[in-house]
Design a protein around this motif. Structure first.
Motif, short mmCIF file in Angstrom:
data_model
loop_
_atom_site.label_atom_id
_atom_site.label_comp_id
_atom_site.label_asym_id
_atom_site.label_seq_id
_atom_site.Cartn_x
_atom_site.Cartn_y
_atom_site.Cartn_z
N UNK A 114 0.87 -1.18 0.00
CA UNK A 114 0.00 0.00 0.00
C UNK A 114 0.90 1.23 0.00
N UNK A 115 0.36 2.33 -0.49
CA UNK A 115 1.14 3.57 -0.60
C UNK A 115 0.48 4.63 0.28
N UNK A 116 1.28 5.29 1.10
CA UNK A 116 0.75 6.30 2.01
C UNK A 116 0.24 7.50 1.23
N UNK A 117 -0.98 7.92 1.54
CA UNK A 117 -1.53 9.18 1.01
C UNK A 117 -1.17 10.34 1.92
N UNK A 118 -1.44 10.15 3.21
CA UNK A 118 -1.15 11.20 4.18
C UNK A 118 -1.21 10.63 5.59
N UNK A 119 -0.59 11.33 6.51
CA UNK A 119 -0.63 10.98 7.92
C UNK A 119 -0.90 12.25 8.71
N UNK A 133 -6.68 18.12 14.42
CA UNK A 133 -5.83 17.29 13.58
C UNK A 133 -4.82 18.17 12.85
N UNK A 134 -3.59 17.68 12.76
CA UNK A 134 -2.54 18.47 12.13
C UNK A 134 -1.55 17.54 11.44
N UNK A 135 -0.66 18.12 10.66
CA UNK A 135 0.35 17.32 9.99
C UNK A 135 1.57 17.15 10.88
N UNK A 190 -1.91 10.13 21.78
CA UNK A 190 -1.32 10.62 20.54
C UNK A 190 -1.90 9.78 19.40
N UNK A 191 -2.84 10.35 18.68
CA UNK A 191 -3.51 9.65 17.59
C UNK A 191 -2.80 9.92 16.27
N UNK A 192 -2.70 8.88 15.48
CA UNK A 192 -2.17 8.99 14.12
C UNK A 192 -3.24 8.48 13.17
N UNK A 193 -3.67 9.33 12.25
CA UNK A 193 -4.67 8.95 11.25
C UNK A 193 -3.94 8.69 9.93
#
Length: 232
Positions: A114-119, A133-135, A190-193
């Motif tokens: 799979x290829x990461x779109x965003x985190x 939510x932030x980068x 600490x959440x990571x989406x």
């Protein structure tokens, strides 16, 4: 409370919508030809009943091919669907001699890459309320405002768009973060989406709490390995 179950957030317009639209159009054409074929007498020579779009024999063949394409695509999409998960444990850290760190890694348990779109990230300070939510850059700035210094109290890897996550055959765990005891004491959650694209162009997303279990498993509290397998 944010659900941490993986979900599909978008289907590929080209590889999903196009075959489905074609199937619907062919079904409508077949329905028209069936209705038109049952109109007899003088009415059959009037407009619009004189309009013949396609013979039913080739139309039926095209419809069968389109249906097979839609079903085949659905089956293939299940085969290549990623299974996002993460693992974490207390272990040696890079911050200070003999100071343990909560080490977190992410993985893809699916059969294909799979290829990461965003985190994106969201944190909840101890006794506080969830932030926006932030980068990656926004997370580091927020933590710096709380006097938590990157490289001293934690390390948060940058997982950029286009980064490939190997499938289960690779058994690769990608390091994502390392956190000191001070960091764990001051940050509750600490959440990571994480959003990724699979081999058929569908997008999948999972929200992961990178600090889950850190206090329970801290050194001196019966420490061990916490593994969040795909789907848990």
């Amino acid at each position: 409370m944010v659900s941490d179950r993986q979900r599909r957030v978008r289907r590929s317009p080209l590889l999903f919508t196009t075959p489905l639209v074609l199937l619907v159009l062919l079904a409508l054409v077949l329905l028209w030809e069936i209705v038109r074929g049952n109109v007899t007498g003088e009415l059959s020579r009037q407009w619009p009943w004189r309009l013949r779009l396609m013979d039913t024999d080739p139309l039926g063949s095209l419809l069968a091919v389109a249906l097979a394409a839609v079903l085949g695509r659905a089956q293939f999409a299940r085969t290549v669907r990623p299974a996002l998960g993460w693992s974490a444990s207390w272990g040696p850290g890079p911050f200070a001699p003999d100071e343990p760190a909560w080490n977190v890694g992410i993985l893809n348990g699916g059969q294909q890459h799979a290829v990461v779109e965003r985190a994106d990230y969201q944190l909840v300070p101890r006794g506080g309320t969830p932030g926006p939510w932030t980068d990656h850059a926004g997370l580091l700035a927020d933590l710096a405002g709380r006097r938590l210094v990157h490289g001293t109290h934690y390390r948060q890897m940058l997982l950029g768009a286009g980064f490939p996550l190997a499938g289960a055959a690779g058994h690769d765990v990608v390091p994502e973060g390392m956190y000191t005891q001070r960091f764990v004491d001051e940050i509750d959650v600490l959440l990571m989406r994480l959003r990724v694209t699979d081999a058929v162009g569908d997008s999948h997303e999972r929200v992961m709490d990178l600090l889950r279990g850190a206090r329970l498993e801290r050194p001196g509290a019966g420490g061990g390995l916490i593994v969040r397998r795909p789907g848990e």
